[in-house]
Design a protein around this motif. Sequence first.
Motif, short mmCIF file in Angstrom:
data_model
loop_
_atom_site.label_atom_id
_atom_site.label_comp_id
_atom_site.label_asym_id
_atom_site.label_seq_id
_atom_site.Cartn_x
_atom_site.Cartn_y
_atom_site.Cartn_z
N LEU A 143 -8.32 -15.55 -1.66
CA LEU A 143 -8.43 -14.16 -1.23
C LEU A 143 -7.05 -13.51 -1.27
O LEU A 143 -6.03 -14.18 -1.46
N PRO A 144 -6.97 -12.18 -1.10
CA PRO A 144 -5.66 -11.51 -1.09
C PRO A 144 -4.69 -12.17 -0.11
O PRO A 144 -5.06 -12.52 1.01
N ARG A 145 -3.45 -12.32 -0.52
CA ARG A 145 -2.47 -13.14 0.19
C ARG A 145 -2.17 -12.65 1.62
O ARG A 145 -2.13 -13.45 2.56
N ALA A 146 -1.96 -11.37 1.79
CA ALA A 146 -1.56 -10.85 3.11
C ALA A 146 -2.62 -11.12 4.18
O ALA A 146 -2.29 -11.64 5.26
N PRO A 147 -3.90 -10.77 3.95
CA PRO A 147 -4.91 -11.07 4.98
C PRO A 147 -5.04 -12.56 5.28
O PRO A 147 -5.26 -12.95 6.43
N VAL A 148 -4.88 -13.39 4.24
CA VAL A 148 -4.95 -14.84 4.44
C VAL A 148 -3.84 -15.30 5.38
O VAL A 148 -4.07 -16.08 6.31
N LEU A 149 -2.63 -14.83 5.16
CA LEU A 149 -1.50 -15.22 6.00
C LEU A 149 -1.67 -14.73 7.43
O LEU A 149 -1.38 -15.46 8.38
N GLU B 272 5.64 -13.57 7.24
CA GLU B 272 5.41 -13.65 5.80
C GLU B 272 4.27 -12.74 5.38
O GLU B 272 4.33 -12.07 4.35
N GLY B 273 3.21 -12.71 6.23
CA GLY B 273 2.07 -11.84 5.92
C GLY B 273 2.45 -10.37 5.93
O GLY B 273 2.02 -9.61 5.05
N ILE B 274 3.25 -9.97 6.91
CA ILE B 274 3.70 -8.58 6.99
C ILE B 274 4.57 -8.23 5.78
O ILE B 274 4.46 -7.14 5.20
N GLN B 275 5.44 -9.16 5.40
CA GLN B 275 6.30 -8.93 4.25
C GLN B 275 5.48 -8.75 2.98
O GLN B 275 5.76 -7.84 2.18
N VAL B 276 4.46 -9.60 2.80
CA VAL B 276 3.61 -9.47 1.61
C VAL B 276 2.82 -8.17 1.66
O VAL B 276 2.65 -7.49 0.65
N LEU B 277 2.36 -7.81 2.85
CA LEU B 277 1.54 -6.61 3.01
C LEU B 277 2.29 -5.34 2.61
O LEU B 277 1.72 -4.44 2.00
#
Length: 205
Positions: free
Chosen positions: A66-72, A198-203
Amino acid sequence: MNGLDLAVVFTTFVVIFLAELPDKTFVATLVLSTRFRPLPVWVGVTAAFGVQCLIAVTLGGVVALLPRAPVLLFASALFAVGSVVMFRSAGHAKTDLAEEEREVVALAESSPRRAAVTSFLVLSAAEWGDLSQIVTAGLAASSGDPLSVFAGAWLALALVAALAVLVGNQLAHRLPLSVIRRSAGVVFAILSAITFAEGIQVLFS
């Protein structure tokens, strides 16, 4: 992926080892080893852990698509829940372990007689949906490396089982289980914070 990521293997190993040392894995294996020969118990328990880890990393691997940010962010939430559970349970660790021991004894008494099969069935029942399985899935999802997570988780669980078989009684009486649970809570909290960042950074990248 060409091989194991040793950093992921090590991180997973530490997290799962701390989570399971004062939990059902240790207690169940200890109880079983008092009723059957140690080696078949360890073989059956380790096989059950292999199946549990395979299911967890498979689910985590699917989520990782799935999309990386929501997964993290989802994985971060799982680690945060794990941290809260560990801290809240630290104060009554001995009571929990006594209750878990009674549950495992009841399962063992209703299982087949062969030690390895009994151990496999008891641990499969006791560990299904356990915190470590959920966290393993979260690690597989956040790292995107199910193979390394599987290796780290299975090694940790196999070591916990070996300790229970070999020196379980001594460890159960000497280790401060509440401290181990709090240590696991700290590790989960750190993982949650790192994964969230990391999720926030990707988002927003």
